[in-house]
Design a protein around this motif. Sequence first.
Motif, PDB file in Angstrom:
ATOM      1  N   VAL A 114       0.838  -1.202   0.000  1.00 23.49           N
ATOM      2  CA  VAL A 114       0.000   0.000   0.000  1.00 23.49           C
ATOM      3  C   VAL A 114       0.870   1.249   0.000  1.00 23.49           C
ATOM      4  N   ASP A 115       1.906   1.279   0.840  1.00 24.90           N
ATOM      5  CA  ASP A 115       2.815   2.425   0.878  1.00 24.90           C
ATOM      6  C   ASP A 115       3.531   2.604  -0.449  1.00 24.90           C
ATOM      7  N   LEU A 116       3.957   1.506  -1.045  1.00 22.06           N
ATOM      8  CA  LEU A 116       4.654   1.599  -2.332  1.00 22.06           C
ATOM      9  C   LEU A 116       3.736   2.161  -3.409  1.00 22.06           C
ATOM     10  N   ILE A 117       2.514   1.665  -3.466  1.00 16.76           N
ATOM     11  CA  ILE A 117       1.574   2.152  -4.482  1.00 16.76           C
ATOM     12  C   ILE A 117       1.352   3.649  -4.329  1.00 16.76           C
ATOM     13  N   ASP A 118       1.157   4.094  -3.102  1.00 19.83           N
ATOM     14  CA  ASP A 118       0.841   5.507  -2.875  1.00 19.83           C
ATOM     15  C   ASP A 118       2.015   6.432  -3.146  1.00 19.83           C
ATOM     16  N   GLN A 119       3.217   5.899  -3.268  1.00 22.29           N
ATOM     17  CA  GLN A 119       4.352   6.760  -3.622  1.00 22.29           C
ATOM     18  C   GLN A 119       4.186   7.356  -5.011  1.00 22.29           C
ATOM     19  N   LEU A 167      -5.360   8.339  -3.048  1.00 21.78           N
ATOM     20  CA  LEU A 167      -4.392   7.450  -2.397  1.00 21.78           C
ATOM     21  C   LEU A 167      -5.101   6.160  -1.992  1.00 21.78           C
ATOM     22  N   VAL A 168      -4.547   5.021  -2.371  1.00 31.10           N
ATOM     23  CA  VAL A 168      -5.201   3.772  -2.006  1.00 31.10           C
ATOM     24  C   VAL A 168      -5.147   3.542  -0.497  1.00 31.10           C
ATOM     25  N   GLY A 169      -4.160   4.122   0.167  1.00 34.79           N
ATOM     26  CA  GLY A 169      -4.060   3.956   1.609  1.00 34.79           C
ATOM     27  C   GLY A 169      -5.048   4.792   2.392  1.00 34.79           C
ATOM     28  N   ARG A 170      -5.727   5.741   1.711  1.00 39.78           N
ATOM     29  CA  ARG A 170      -6.622   6.646   2.448  1.00 39.78           C
ATOM     30  C   ARG A 170      -8.007   6.781   1.844  1.00 39.78           C
ATOM     31  N   THR A 171      -8.187   6.386   0.583  1.00 41.34           N
ATOM     32  CA  THR A 171      -9.469   6.671  -0.061  1.00 41.34           C
ATOM     33  C   THR A 171     -10.638   5.991   0.638  1.00 41.34           C
ATOM     34  N   TRP A 172     -10.415   4.741   1.124  1.00 36.73           N
ATOM     35  CA  TRP A 172     -11.527   4.049   1.766  1.00 36.73           C
ATOM     36  C   TRP A 172     -11.711   4.475   3.213  1.00 36.73           C
ATOM     37  N   GLN A 173     -10.719   5.175   3.770  1.00 37.71           N
ATOM     38  CA  GLN A 173     -10.868   5.657   5.131  1.00 37.71           C
ATOM     39  C   GLN A 173     -11.990   6.678   5.224  1.00 37.71           C
ATOM     40  N   LEU A 174     -12.257   7.375   4.129  1.00 34.14           N
ATOM     41  CA  LEU A 174     -13.384   8.314   4.108  1.00 34.14           C
ATOM     42  C   LEU A 174     -14.683   7.597   4.444  1.00 34.14           C
ATOM     43  N   THR A 175     -14.869   6.423   3.834  1.00 34.99           N
ATOM     44  CA  THR A 175     -16.091   5.668   4.092  1.00 34.99           C
ATOM     45  C   THR A 175     -16.108   5.123   5.510  1.00 34.99           C
ATOM     46  N   LEU A 176     -14.980   4.628   5.989  1.00 37.34           N
ATOM     47  CA  LEU A 176     -14.931   4.100   7.351  1.00 37.34           C
ATOM     48  C   LEU A 176     -15.222   5.196   8.370  1.00 37.34           C
ATOM     49  N   ALA A 225      -3.998  -0.286   8.088  1.00 32.31           N
ATOM     50  CA  ALA A 225      -4.449   0.791   8.973  1.00 32.31           C
ATOM     51  C   ALA A 225      -5.135   0.280  10.238  1.00 32.31           C
ATOM     52  N   THR A 226      -5.276  -1.030  10.378  1.00 30.29           N
ATOM     53  CA  THR A 226      -5.939  -1.579  11.563  1.00 30.29           C
ATOM     54  C   THR A 226      -5.062  -1.376  12.795  1.00 30.29           C
ATOM     55  N   LEU A 262      -8.046  -2.967  -1.407  1.00 27.15           N
ATOM     56  CA  LEU A 262      -8.872  -2.464  -0.304  1.00 27.15           C
ATOM     57  C   LEU A 262      -8.535  -3.196   0.987  1.00 27.15           C
ATOM     58  N   LEU A 263      -8.493  -4.518   0.938  1.00 28.21           N
ATOM     59  CA  LEU A 263      -8.219  -5.284   2.155  1.00 28.21           C
ATOM     60  C   LEU A 263      -6.818  -5.016   2.678  1.00 28.21           C
ATOM     61  N   ASP A 264      -5.850  -4.894   1.776  1.00 28.21           N
ATOM     62  CA  ASP A 264      -4.488  -4.570   2.216  1.00 28.21           C
ATOM     63  C   ASP A 264      -4.435  -3.201   2.880  1.00 28.21           C
TER      64      ASP A 264
END
Length: 742
Positions: free
Chosen positions: A277-282, A295-304, A385-386, A378-380
């Motif tokens: 996830v960190d590598l992708i977001d670079q 950012l894949v590491g943060r986009t779904w956090q909006l929904t959570l 972030a868990t 998404l799961l990664d």
Amino acid sequence: MDGRAEDSGRVYQSSGDQYITEHHHHGPRATGSAGGGGWPDSVRRPAIGRTPVVLRDRADVLARLREAVESARGGAVYVLHGMGGCGKTAVAYDLFQIATREFGRIGLWVNASDRASLRAGMLAVAADRGAGDGELQAARHGYRPAADLVWDRLDRSPDPWLLVLDNADDPAILRDGSWLRDSPGGIVVVTTRRAAARWWPGALLQHIGVLPRDDAARVLCDLAPHSGTLEQAALIAERLGRLPLALTLAGGFLAQQVIDPWTLDTYGRHLEQGERVDLIDQGADGLTGDDPRHLVGRTWQLTLDSFEANGLPEAVGLLRLLARLAAEPLPVSVLNRPDIGAVLPPARAEAALTALLDHSLGQLVDLGVRCVHCHGVLLDSVAAATPAEEVPVLDATAVRLLDASVPAQPDAGPYDPRLRLLAPHALALLRRSGTRGSGTGEPRGAEPGNAERESAEPESAATTADVLAVATRLAVALHRTGDYLSAWETASAAATLAERALGPEHRGVLAARSRTGRSLFRLGRYDEAEALLRQTRAAQQRLFGASDPDTLDSCHALQLVLGNHGKREEAVILLRSTIAARSLVLGPGHPATLRSRASMLTLLTAPELAAEDGGTLLELSEECVRRLGPDHTVTLNARHNHARALFVLGRFPGADAEIRRAIEQYEQRFGPDHPAVLSARQLRAQTVAALGDRETAVAIMADVTARREQSLGADHHFTTVSRDLLGAMRSGTWQPPPPYAG
């Protein structure tokens, strides 16, 4: 008296009574505003991040939308829904360009992600369509309904228009102000993560998913054309789940490399080795700013975050639980168990899953079993972030859910698609739980080979051992339904993964290795099976003793291989010692003991059969009926093997009657294609031929050979034996064994 006003406040001064009514609208200033009280910079240009070089694989969707904007008619509302990062905005952007450049429509773009941005953007739309300052001021100050003003101006627009409401992930915002309507003046397109049709009455819904393999590969090549071949790009695309956002970030990262450019292969190795996830977001550095949607590491956090804010924390817990498992379809029945209570109340599981589906964080798929499927990236992202303190509880809960879904005592039976669906989740949980420890030690226990290593985390090692036990039992269940390939893959991978945390001599690891050997045997890979079972048996005997039940299981498995691999004499010796030890340790009536005795019926020659156990071995099937019942799997196996023994002895009528009864019971229980059924029918062909009906025998053998070729492959040992037997029967060269007169 002095007064001072700040921001939008005012000071009123009077020498008498004065009645003042004001409407104040509180909320964050719209993003992208420039002075002017929160107005967006523009509604004529899409406010998006990086646009795709070429929009891939959206031709069908765009063709339908293109037809709508090409027509002079209006009145339609289209909703593009899908998970975050799937490219909904990119489709809307492409349509926007088509509508404005090719068909001369007025293009209007509004950020609908929050109330303030939506309100400011829609009032800017009204201004664009001719609303006067007075009307706008009245709407902004609450003197008239703002949505009515906007839609009145849109209805009266002299030019046809296309209105895009982007990132409308909270439909309540649109509904509360009645901001979403249809109009004869134009077409409305909404992009959203909310998939449920109830949010969009009267709208035309279009799902936007991940890209096909070839198109996903081309996205990488579009962005980083010099990083590798199309086939290399396809491999990376698969690892990224073919998610457009992840592909765009990966391509952007590769394109940015200057001093030491990476190839696609290099990128792939780093994906496997580190935090992907960190590598992708670079790939977003310096290009997309702080917008979490990019950012894949943060986009779904909006929904959570919205789940938490709206009183649905159970959905967050459920997604974190799913993130401990695999990015593969999971039978929803797994979640319908009391064991989920450590993560969320069981009564709230339905609502939590519905929320995930509604927000496009998963989808239901029917594979003969109803499943929920979540994207791997998404799961990664969620797993990364868990909070660390939640992970042990999540892992323990996942173990219990899987444990409850696997038969406690796996028995032979027909193919069960649910079992194969569970396998990747057990392995994923093994992989995740195994990385929580800091070493590759063995778990706790007083037995030899089970001393806890100082470098292992006890809790993590215990969890890994529990998952391994479930995975091994699942492999047994798969094996006994005849799905030998899945059984081998599951047992082999489980042993390899668990060995890293538990060590090679852990009891559970050795048991998984033993199951791997059994499946290799059934797959016809005799050399590999023999070598693995010999090695495993030797380790178990050294660590646990010759009479340990696990050691005896491996002994029984090894004799099966030896008996089919031209080493009958060694197999008989090993099986006799196994029977003796099992009788002593488990008892003569234990199913495992009786199973080993039944195996002896298949190894012995006619003189040996007549003499074994004083001739009483031929009465084993009746003994199994007395001890286990007529329908027990061991009883059926004993009846089958008894028929084989009668055939070897030349007692063909008795053998034929016995094998017909066995086939009838097998087919009722397992279905026509189970390996046990095919083995029994092959014996039936021989008894029929021995009784003189060669035509029927050939017909049976032709069907058995065809079914084995289909299920096992043309080169499998069992298939080869069947094919050779069929050829001998057809040519008339096959001869039955002579009757034994001893």
